[in-house]
Design a protein around this motif. Structure first.
Motif: not given
Length: 261
Positions: A133-139, A144-146, A150-153, A175-176
């Motif tokens: 759904a398009p409304q899931l793009l921002i979440p 993905a940013t989170y 965490v991966f970079v830190v 994520l799952l």
């Protein structure tokens, strides 16, 4: 009788009473009676199997088989996950690296559920041709940013193997569940089913927590010795000072009193 077997008897009595009380209101409009029965039986089955296993890995294997077989008829895996995730304590044990690395990653009850219940559900959802759904793009971007943050830190302070473990933990722990919830809980009926299942699982935890407080006894801690799990550092936080000598802060399967609260 050994302490953990006595604890099992008390837990089954309390859980049985909770299931009797919850059955009618939950199955009246919110949850299908067959779903309630299946989830209740799975809760009881993995609890009994774990208390009787006398080995952590045997308990994990038995629980995984029970959940795997029971989930074949489950139409709402998130709801089943919400019922079962609090059924057992979150004891961590390292999976051996067989000499290649120190260990692969730490396994516990929620991660076992993620592997057996959420991963197959995510695989089935990913195979659907329907676009998200398009409304899931921002979440999705925020998640993905989170994950990237965490991966970079972790990359700045951890080894390569530690970084790989962090990726596994984030995937199994966050994520799952996020992916399956956002792709499968798409209508009010499924959402109410999930909320009712969460209340079902938490209701038992609350009742056992009240018992732990009244008896000053952490019933699930009795599982550590038969399962071969190292003893945890309880700390002074578990005891609250009162005029009559203090009482125990319960935490049931949550690992900490704040998490239980």
């Amino acid at each position: 009788m050994r302490e953990h077997l006595v604890a099992l008897v008390y837990i089954l009595v309390i859980a049985g009473a909770c299931f009797l009380v919850m059955a009618k209101p939950l199955t009246a409009r919110i949850m299908a009676p067959a779903d309630f029965t299946r989830r209740r039986n799975l809760w009881l089955a993995i609890t009994v199997a774990t208390f009787l296993a006398h080995n952590f890995w045997l308990a994990m294997l038995a629980s995984a088989m029970i959940v795997g077989i029971g989930s074949r008829r489950e139409q709402n895996p998130v709801a089943m996950y919400c019922v079962l995730v609090f059924a057992l304590p979150q004891f961590d044990m390292q999976i051996s690296g067989f000499g290649v690395v120190n260990y692969l990653f730490e396994l516990n009850h929620p991660r076992m559920l993620a592997l057996v219940l959420l991963l197959p559900a995510a695989w089935r959802l990913a195979g659907r041709p329907k676009a998200p759904a398009p409304q899931l793009l921002i979440p999705d971007l925020l998640m993905a940013t989170y994950f990237g943050y965490v991966f970079v830190v972790n990359a700045t302070a951890d080894s390569v193997t530690g970084l790989m473990r962090s990726a596994v933990y984030i995937t199994l722990d966050h994520l799952l569940l996020y992916y399956v919830v956002t792709r499968s809980v798409l209508d009010q009926r499924r959402l109410l089913d999930v909320l009712a299942s969460f209340a079902m699982g938490v209701g038992i935890v609350g009742a056992v927590g009240a018992f732990e407080t009244m008896r000053n006894w952490l019933v699930y801690e009795s599982l550590r010795t038969p399962l071969g799990v190292p003893m945890a550092d309880m700390g002074t936080y578990l005891l609250r000072a009162t005029e009559d000598g203090g009482y125990l802060r319960a935490y049931v399967t949550m690992g900490h009193a704040i998490a239980l609260g």
